[in-house]
Write an enzyme that holds these catalytic residues in place. Sequence first.
Site, short mmCIF file in Angstrom:
data_model
loop_
_atom_site.label_atom_id
_atom_site.label_comp_id
_atom_site.label_asym_id
_atom_site.label_seq_id
_atom_site.Cartn_x
_atom_site.Cartn_y
_atom_site.Cartn_z
CG ASP A 163 36.66 37.75 28.29
OD1 ASP A 163 37.25 36.74 27.86
OD2 ASP A 163 35.47 38.02 28.02
N GLY A 182 32.54 44.22 40.99
CA GLY A 182 31.30 44.09 40.24
C GLY A 182 30.95 45.38 39.54
CB ILE A 211 29.59 51.40 39.11
CG1 ILE A 211 31.05 51.04 39.42
CG2 ILE A 211 29.18 52.66 39.85
CD1 ILE A 211 32.05 52.08 38.94
CG HIS A 249 40.47 30.73 56.35
ND1 HIS A 249 40.96 31.65 57.26
CD2 HIS A 249 39.19 30.47 56.76
CE1 HIS A 249 40.04 31.93 58.15
NE2 HIS A 249 38.95 31.22 57.88
CG ASP A 290 42.75 36.62 60.83
OD1 ASP A 290 42.00 37.59 60.72
OD2 ASP A 290 43.93 36.70 61.25
#
Length: 568
Positions: free
Chosen positions: A435, A510, A512, A538, A542
């Site tokens: 970013d 994400g 910690i 997909h 799988d």
Amino acid sequence: MMLRGLRMGSNAMVRVAITPKAGFSSTTANFKIVTFPMADVGEGIKEVEVLDWFVKEGDEVEEFQKLCEIQSDKATAEVTSRYTGKIKKIYTQQGDMQQVGQGLVDIDVADDSAPEPEPKKAAAPAKAEKKAEKPEKKKKAAAGGKQVKTFPLADIGEGIKEVEVLSWYVKEGDEVEEMDKICEVQSDKATVELSTPYTGKVVKIYTQPGSMQQVGSGLIDIEVAGGAAAEEEDEAPPAKEAKSEPKPAESSAPAKASSSSSFEQTGDGRKVLATPAVRRIATENKVDLSKVNATGKGGRVTKEDILKYVSGAQSSTAAAPASGQPAATGVQYQPEDRTVKITGRTRIMVQSMTETLKIPSFGAMDEVNLNKLVVTRTALKAGAEKRGIRLSYMPFFIKAASLAMKEYPIINSTLNADCTEITYKGAHNIGIAMDTAQGLVVPNIKNVEQKTIFQIAQDLNELQKRGADNKLTGPDLQGGTFTLTNIGAIGGTYVSPIISPPQVAIGGLGSITKLPRFNAKGEIEAQNVLYISWTADHRIIDGATMVRYSQVFKNYLEEPGSMLLDMM
């Protein structure tokens, strides 16, 4: 005159040429007075602020000498003289606004060095838009054994079909040499400068600043020596429609743009300096600029200053409401609706994300106990600092992703456009979403499978610095085979990352967080928990494969010793 050193975002450099407008000259004896107008600097900017003049009326100037510094709400630039002569008139004073297309300065130059005025029709151009002409099927040889070569926009990879032309460093009629920079273009992933492969004369530019350029379509025509040019292709794709030419100023002595000046008069007669964008924010939030603590150059109020002031004012209002009145429940102002055109990187991102969402995808999420990795990183951090390396957790995540790919190589593959072939990539070029002030960019670390954690950390540090300075190059952003995006840096937990084709998977990391969890003995203990999210194509991956890959990735991080063993 030339705008040089335009700083966009952090330290990105762009340059645009400015040429005198037709009819902006007058002859006296053997000298000619040339009026230079303010050029169109792109991005829809209609006016700039003159920050400072480096010369005054009566001064002698030489070619390429700095004349003044200007600022828009997006960038700061220095304007340099194209001619040697004497300053006769300065139209806009320091701190005032300068309209694009209006006269900036008059220079008295030698008659034989000044540009000849163009025919009168240039003083009142047609209002119809100028269409970009379609290149001919075959360029004919020019006089003197020369040939006109159309230089198309090359495929820059990553599935990019079009880019925005930000600015041109040359104009029609300029002489260029091989590898000279000719323009700057921008995709949703990067800003790139293009260089010419030929030496010759620019005879045609197909796309104007701010317009979109299709990959493979004609970008520029260069007249080169006959022997130097390769044979032309049967047909070059047509260029995009160009923007209409900026309308020249009606007078050689334009009035100042006092109505849009960046000065705001205070009660004690003091003037407050701010850009148009800052003044717009102040108006929307009903802020008196004279009450804002200015930290910008020359005492100017910056965007950060006013946002900090607004944030502080809202906090004060919430903490201490006026006596006898109910406490405020939020920002008490009614913003007006406004519609803005989607341009630049945002416009290209809209197109690429629309295509990306056509991929049927599968998501999986998990959490990882990083207690042992926290200890390992702490032990290695001091050694890394001695080498001048900042060691975050990210190099461990990148290496773990690469090691897990050795067991599940389909995660590091690409799928062709018609879904008939899968290419298993040998190199693990792992992209890291960043970013930046210029938006989202995804440079990648090359050959992660061959590198140590320290080497990965060093590469990551360099990419982060170049990203912050807006100096990422084409190779930095091309060739990625898998991507990790880290939302934890801003406090996120789980995420649904979007695949960047032709890649087939992406991981989201994400924050910690220390949380109570049961250990193997059934006892509650504090664990440093990392949230992880995966998205896979997909059509070829799988759900079971993605989850198994996630488990291998997780095991490497929970037992960092096994990671070190598999690196040997």
